[in-house]
Structures are given as C-alpha cells and as structure tokens.
Design an enzyme around this catalytic site. Structure first.
Site, PDB file in Angstrom:
ATOM      1  N   GLY A 177       0.796  -1.225   0.000  1.00  0.00           N
ATOM      2  CA  GLY A 177       0.000   0.000   0.000  1.00  0.00           C
ATOM      3  C   GLY A 177       0.826   1.271   0.000  1.00  0.00           C
ATOM      4  O   GLY A 177       1.992   1.299  -0.415  1.00  0.00           O
ATOM      5  N   HIS A 199      21.997   2.784  31.376  1.00  0.00           N
ATOM      6  CA  HIS A 199      22.797   4.010  31.283  1.00  0.00           C
ATOM      7  C   HIS A 199      23.946   3.801  30.308  1.00  0.00           C
ATOM      8  O   HIS A 199      24.545   2.736  30.321  1.00  0.00           O
ATOM      9  CB  HIS A 199      23.368   4.348  32.666  1.00  0.00           C
ATOM     10  CG  HIS A 199      24.258   5.558  32.657  1.00  0.00           C
ATOM     11  ND1 HIS A 199      23.754   6.831  32.543  1.00  0.00           N
ATOM     12  CD2 HIS A 199      25.608   5.670  32.701  1.00  0.00           C
ATOM     13  CE1 HIS A 199      24.767   7.688  32.537  1.00  0.00           C
ATOM     14  NE2 HIS A 199      25.903   7.015  32.636  1.00  0.00           N
ATOM     15  N   CYS A 234       1.913   2.927   2.562  1.00  0.00           N
ATOM     16  CA  CYS A 234       2.974   2.906   3.569  1.00  0.00           C
ATOM     17  C   CYS A 234       4.306   2.394   3.009  1.00  0.00           C
ATOM     18  O   CYS A 234       5.328   3.069   3.095  1.00  0.00           O
ATOM     19  CB  CYS A 234       2.514   2.051   4.733  1.00  0.00           C
ATOM     20  SG  CYS A 234       3.738   1.842   6.009  1.00  0.00           S
TER      21      CYS A 234
HETATM   22  P1  FAD Z   1      -3.032   2.135   2.147  1.00  0.00           P
HETATM   23  O1  FAD Z   1      -1.685   1.919   2.669  1.00  0.00           O
HETATM   24  O2  FAD Z   1      -3.303   3.433   1.456  1.00  0.00           O
HETATM   25  O3  FAD Z   1      -3.346   0.923   1.166  1.00  0.00           O
HETATM   26  C1  FAD Z   1      -4.501   0.871   0.405  1.00  0.00           C
HETATM   27  C2  FAD Z   1      -4.249  -0.036  -0.767  1.00  0.00           C
HETATM   28  O4  FAD Z   1      -5.479  -0.301  -1.426  1.00  0.00           O
HETATM   29  C3  FAD Z   1      -3.331   0.563  -1.841  1.00  0.00           C
HETATM   30  O5  FAD Z   1      -2.266  -0.307  -2.087  1.00  0.00           O
HETATM   31  C4  FAD Z   1      -4.218   0.694  -3.081  1.00  0.00           C
HETATM   32  O6  FAD Z   1      -3.537   0.434  -4.289  1.00  0.00           O
HETATM   33  C5  FAD Z   1      -5.256  -0.380  -2.813  1.00  0.00           C
HETATM   34  N1  FAD Z   1      -6.543  -0.132  -3.463  1.00  0.00           N
HETATM   35  C6  FAD Z   1      -7.302   0.991  -3.414  1.00  0.00           C
HETATM   36  N2  FAD Z   1      -8.434   0.833  -4.102  1.00  0.00           N
HETATM   37  C7  FAD Z   1      -8.407  -0.428  -4.609  1.00  0.00           C
HETATM   38  C8  FAD Z   1      -9.300  -1.188  -5.410  1.00  0.00           C
HETATM   39  N3  FAD Z   1     -10.464  -0.696  -5.833  1.00  0.00           N
HETATM   40  N4  FAD Z   1      -8.943  -2.444  -5.757  1.00  0.00           N
HETATM   41  C9  FAD Z   1      -7.751  -2.971  -5.352  1.00  0.00           C
HETATM   42  N5  FAD Z   1      -6.876  -2.291  -4.590  1.00  0.00           N
HETATM   43  C10 FAD Z   1      -7.201  -1.047  -4.217  1.00  0.00           C
HETATM   44  N6  FAD Z   1       1.995   6.464   8.770  1.00  0.00           N
HETATM   45  C11 FAD Z   1       2.706   6.107   9.863  1.00  0.00           C
HETATM   46  O7  FAD Z   1       2.152   5.472  10.762  1.00  0.00           O
HETATM   47  N7  FAD Z   1       4.035   6.434   9.982  1.00  0.00           N
HETATM   48  C12 FAD Z   1       4.689   7.136   9.036  1.00  0.00           C
HETATM   49  O8  FAD Z   1       5.878   7.412   9.178  1.00  0.00           O
HETATM   50  C13 FAD Z   1       3.962   7.523   7.871  1.00  0.00           C
HETATM   51  N8  FAD Z   1       4.577   8.210   6.884  1.00  0.00           N
HETATM   52  C14 FAD Z   1       3.869   8.530   5.765  1.00  0.00           C
HETATM   53  C15 FAD Z   1       4.522   9.242   4.768  1.00  0.00           C
HETATM   54  C16 FAD Z   1       3.845   9.595   3.617  1.00  0.00           C
HETATM   55  C17 FAD Z   1       4.570  10.360   2.532  1.00  0.00           C
HETATM   56  C18 FAD Z   1       2.476   9.228   3.461  1.00  0.00           C
HETATM   57  C19 FAD Z   1       1.735   9.579   2.203  1.00  0.00           C
HETATM   58  C20 FAD Z   1       1.823   8.525   4.450  1.00  0.00           C
HETATM   59  C21 FAD Z   1       2.505   8.176   5.617  1.00  0.00           C
HETATM   60  N9  FAD Z   1       1.885   7.488   6.655  1.00  0.00           N
HETATM   61  C22 FAD Z   1       2.592   7.157   7.779  1.00  0.00           C
HETATM   62  C23 FAD Z   1       0.460   7.088   6.584  1.00  0.00           C
HETATM   63  C24 FAD Z   1       0.340   5.601   6.181  1.00  0.00           C
HETATM   64  O9  FAD Z   1       0.974   5.397   4.943  1.00  0.00           O
HETATM   65  C25 FAD Z   1      -1.124   5.218   6.099  1.00  0.00           C
HETATM   66  O10 FAD Z   1      -1.771   5.521   7.321  1.00  0.00           O
HETATM   67  C26 FAD Z   1      -1.279   3.728   5.820  1.00  0.00           C
HETATM   68  O11 FAD Z   1      -0.634   3.361   4.614  1.00  0.00           O
HETATM   69  C27 FAD Z   1      -2.767   3.364   5.731  1.00  0.00           C
HETATM   70  O12 FAD Z   1      -2.890   2.000   5.470  1.00  0.00           O
HETATM   71  P2  FAD Z   1      -4.187   1.423   4.747  1.00  0.00           P
HETATM   72  O13 FAD Z   1      -4.001  -0.059   4.721  1.00  0.00           O
HETATM   73  O14 FAD Z   1      -5.387   1.967   5.363  1.00  0.00           O
HETATM   74  O15 FAD Z   1      -4.155   2.000   3.262  1.00  0.00           O
END
Ligand code: FAD
Ligand code: NAD
Length: 467
Positions: A41, A446, A43
């Site tokens: 995703g 420490h 992350c």
């Molecule tokens: P996502 O990781 O967004 O995954 C969703 C997935 O669903 C994606 O791979 C997408 O391709 C897939 N998808 C969507 N629609 C469909 C569909 N219709 N069919 C099939 N697949 C689909 N969080 C932290 O805790 N620590 C950090 O240091 C941090 N740094 C970050 C830095 C950046 C630059 C960004 C943008 C975000 C950061 N985050 C961080 C936030 C973190 O990335 C998200 O909170 C996390 O990825 C959410 O996970 P998720 O599983 O909800 O969704």
C-alpha cells in the site's frame, strides 16, 4: 470470466489489508486479497518507508556537508561531499522492493490468494476485478465477509492541481533532481518531514502554512524545538498564509493573514495539505454505507452499517497511521475467525519524523485539562541527559502526564533526536496501566535517552536525581 468463492475478501493490500490477510490465513480463514498496485500500500510503496529512507539519506548528506564546512564540534573534517541522487533513489527503491516482496511472500505462506487488479463492488458479497489497463473485468469474487481497506489519497488544491511542477508526496519521494527552490504547501507531517529532507539535500525551501504555527495539531511546546531547528537549517516559514495559485510564470501566489499578497519563486511545489479516504471510483457507493465525514463510519469492531462488510485504516478516518490500520486489520481477521475482539487501545502513538523528532502518546496536559482531569505533569530536558550529549543532540525533552489522584500515567510527549524509539515504552506504560512510581522504579540502562523517561517520572514525584 473466472469466479472465485471465498470466506473473506480484502480490498486493498496496504498495512491494514495485508495484516488482516496474514492473520486470517494464520487462523485458517479462506482469504482472497485484491490489490491494484503493489502489496504494502501507501505505507511501503509511497509513504512511511520511502519517506524515512529519503529523510535518512538527506540527514547523512547534510552531516557530511557540515563536516566539510568544519562546523562540526566533533573535530571531523572532510572534503565537500557529493550526492548521486539516482543511486539514493535506487537504494530507497531497493528497500521498498524487499519489503513489498516480503509482504507477498508472507501472504502466500499463510495461504492467502493475492489477486492483482482493481476491485469494483457490485454488492456487499460480490466484486469484479479488472487488471491494470484493461476495460473488462476478468475475475469475479464472491465472499461471506468483505473487508474494505482502500486507504487514502492526497488532497488536491482545486486551483493548483497535481501535475508538472506541482507534486504530491509520491513524486517528491522519487526525485530525478533536487529543485533549487521548493515551495511546500502545508506544515503538517508530510510538509515538514519532506521539506526538511529537501532542505538537507540542498533546496531552498519555503513552507506555506494556513495556520499560525507549524504542526498545528501538536502541542505548542513540543513544536518549538522543531521550529527553531528549521530556522537554523534555513527553511523559510510563511505562517498564517494562504496559497492563491500559480501565476503565468509558475510562481506561487500567497496571501498573508493581513491580506497582503506576495509571490514565491518555485521550481517545484509540494502540496501536502492532508489526505482523504479513497471512497470513489470502485463502486463503494453501491453499498450506501453510513459515512463519518469523508470516511466510512465504523463501530469499535470496524463493522460498517452493512452486515459482514468491514472497513479499516485510512478509509475509516483519523488517525491515518499505518500501525493503527495494522491493529484494526488484525482485529477484524480475528473477529471473522470467531474470536471476540474490540478496538479499544488505551493509546495510539504518533511520531513525526522531523529533526528533532516528535512523539505523542495519550493525553497532553491540555487534553487532560479539557477533559476535566486533574493531573501531575513534569518534563526532563535532554540537555541534562548524558546519552543526548554523546550523540550531540541535546535539544528537546520528555514530558509525562499522570492523574493526580492515583498517579496513573495517561500521556507522554517527547521531542528530540531519535525519540521515535521511545514510542514503544511510552505506549506500553499506558496500555499496562503503569503508575509514575512503576516507571520511576524501573532500572533504565545508562547511558540512554530512556533515562530521561525515568527522570520525568521521578521529577513528577518530586525527586528527580539529575536535575
Ligand atoms: P493504504 O496503505 O493506502 O493501502 C490501500 C491499498 O489499497 C493501496 O495499495 C491501493 O492500491 C489499494 N486499493 C485501493 N483501491 C483499490 C481497489 N479498488 N482495488 C484494489 N486495490 C485497491 N503512517 C505512519 O504510521 N508512519 C509514518 O511514518 C507515515 N509516513 C507517511 C509518509 C507519507 C509520505 C504518506 C503519504 C503517508 C505516511 N503514513 C505514515 C500514513 C500511512 O501510509 C497510512 O496511514 C497507511 O498506509 C494506511 O494504510 P491502509 O491499509 O489503510 O491503506
Ligand atoms: P497534515 O494534516 O499532517 O498537515 C496538513 C497541513 O496543511 C496542516 O498543517 C494544515 O493546516 C495545512 N493546510 C491545509 N490547507 C492548506 C492550505 N490551503 N494552505 C496552506 N496550508 C494548508 O497532512 P499531510 O502532511 O498531508 O499528511 C497526511 C497524513 O498522512 C497525516 O495526517 C498522517 O495521517 C499521515 N502521515 C503520517 C506521518 C507519520 O506518521 N510520521 C508522516 C506523513 C504522513
């Protein structure tokens, strides 16, 4: 068209979806996971991991440059360093590849079928999957439980859409070159983490923030050392300033709080004004689920308003953090397997990987005040911590917040170099219901930064030893 029947169908293979898949597989739940892009995703591919890799590379380069300028108090001098950005990006991509490959292998090992393609919901039990670039769906999946984990997308400014010089974090993480002048819109997590990294890589960076301070969601005291460090680095902050758009010459038009207009020269503009749940373009509306603002509304088991349809992670709203998505995914898998679970963490840590770093867990003094809780609070500065001195990083402090009546710890805040690593201990102490006396009475190694954690508790009890 191929038809697959399964018990659990997961849409989205980010931290929420892939952890749900692994756990469901471990528990023997027949599971299919559909992912349109790459497992891991946001992350792993374009978020947490690549950003931390770039931040680290920028930090190393900046350190080397400071040695070349002979400003290092450590007595190290070196000739002017150079950076081969192509190799830096390739190194970062290598980490991403290793981790995303690992996710694929873990899913396979646990018997989860990974279907590559974009899912469209037909009804609460059926989706169709279309491969990237194809018009027609090639797979139909029917399920008993549907777990929605499609994550989030960057918010676009309507008058300054992404494209050309206007980029989101995704493009910022794979630069072909370092822009001489970068304007960052938004002084939140992404704006400050990546804005700092670009400054360390050599860009002139101006950060434009609508609120009157950086990281407006954080406690003002915590943010002060970060603001001071940005000043020392030479990052220009334009606070209380709204972006109006680009002019014909590609300059960023801004207006300050008193209504005065200005233009900022920019070779690239990173827009980081928040992320929104990914709710459109995949048939979610067919389910007519109850919503909570832009997010899918869920209860404390991540159930949506439709039976056996679940939502987790960024799709289910704030806090949009990877570890929260993972915890929800693990829980839903367990519930689907028949276990009794609720999502009721005592605290969810949040870390901002700025320089210095910030960690917050649980309640700040202000939160407690708003909730009408009487507290004891104390902080311990890193300037009085031996380890902080030996790593030349004495800015910042650790602060503890405890209930006055029974000394139960309800919050931690820290700002300082490498304090992200303190997040685990902070969260454990709150989750385990520790008292000030428990942490104060624990022997801390420490010399470590952790001693400041113990000392903050000792200080709250009125007998700090090293201050
Ligand atoms: P996502 O990781 O967004 O995954 C969703 C997935 O669903 C994606 O791979 C997408 O391709 C897939 N998808 C969507 N629609 C469909 C569909 N219709 N069919 C099939 N697949 C689909 N969080 C932290 O805790 N620590 C950090 O240091 C941090 N740094 C970050 C830095 C950046 C630059 C960004 C943008 C975000 C950061 N985050 C961080 C936030 C973190 O990335 C998200 O909170 C996390 O990825 C959410 O996970 P998720 O599983 O909800 O969704
Ligand atoms: P953010 O919510 O952290 O910050 C957005 C900032 O933009 C805010 O300070 C806001 O006041 C400002 N803003 C909004 N509209 C503006 C405008 N028109 N002009 C100027 N400023 C404006 O959002 P983000 O930095 O885009 O990050 C998105 C999310 O990704 C975060 O909320 C977080 O959930 C996640 N994330 C987490 C980490 C981490 O855990 N270390 C790192 C990066 C991203």
């Amino acid at each position: 068209m191929e038809t697959i029947n399964t018990t659990l169908l997961i849409i989205g293979g980010g931290p929420g979806g892939y952890v749900a898949g692994i756990r469901a597989g471990q528990l023997g739940v027949q599971t299919v996971l559909v992912e349109g892009a790459s497992p891991g995703g946001t992350c792993l591919n374009i978020g947490c991991i690549p950003s931390k890799a770039l931040i680290h590379a920028a930090e190393e380069f900046c350190k080397a440059r400071s040695y070349a300028a002979e400003t290092s108090p450590l007595g190290i001098t070196t000739s002017e360093p150079r950076i081969d950005l192509e190799r830096t990006v390739a190194w970062k991509d290598g980490i991403v590849k290793k981790l995303t490959g690992g996710v694929g292998a873990l899913l396979k090992k646990n018997g989860v079928r990974l279907v590559n393609g974009w899912a469209t919901i037909l009804d609460g039990k059926t989706v169709e999957v279309r491969q990237d670039g194809e018009q027609q769906a090639s797979v139909r999946i029917r399920c008993e439980h549907m777990l929605l984990a499609t994550g989030s997308q960057p918010v676009e400014l309507p008058f300054m859409p992404f494209g050309g010089a206007v980029i989101s974090s995704t493009e910022a993480l794979s630069p072909a070159s370092i822009p001489p002048r970068l304007v960052v819109v938004g002084a939140g997590y992404i704006g400050l983490e990546l804005g700092t990294a670009y400054r360390k890589l050599g860009s002139q960076v101006t950060v434009v923030e609508a609120a009157d301070r950086i990281l407006p969601a954080y406690d003002a005291d915590l943010v002060k050392p970060v603001a001071a460090a940005l000043g020392r680095l030479g990052v220009e902050l334009r606070l209380g300033c709204s972006v109006q758009g680009l002019d014909e010459e590609g300059r960023v038009r801004v207006r300050d709080a008193s209504g005065v207009d200005a233009v900022l020269e920019a070779d690239r503009v990173l827009v980081a004004v928040g992320r929104k749940p990914a709710t459109t373009g995949w048939g979610l509306e067919n389910l007519m689920l109850d919503m909570d603002g832009r997010a899918v509304k869920v209860d404390d088991q991540c159930r949506t308003s439709m039976r056996n349809v679940w939502a987790i992670g960024d799709l289910a709203g704030e806090p949009m953090l990877a570890h929260r998505a993972m915890a929800q995914g693990e829980m839903v898998a367990e519930i689907v397997s028949g276990k009794r679970r609720h999502f009721a963490p005592a605290a969810i840590p949040a870390v901002c990987f700025t320089d210095p770093e910030i960690v917050v867990v649980g309640m700040s003094p202000l939160d407690a005040d708003k909730a009408g809780i009487e507290i004891i609070t104390a902080s311990f500065p890193f300037s009085a911590n031996g380890r902080a001195m030996t790593i030349d990083s004495t800015d910042g402090f650790v602060r503890v917040v405890a209930r006055k009546g029974d000394h139960r710890i309800i919050g931690w805040q820290a700002v300082g170099g490498a304090v992200s690593e303190l997040a685990a201990g902070f969260t454990q102490s709150i989750e385990l219901g520790a008292l000030l006396e428990d942490v104060a009475g624990t022997i801390h190694a420490h010399p470590t930064l952790g001693e400041a954690v113990q000392e903050a508790c000792l200080r709250a009890l009125g007998h700090a030893l090293h201050i």
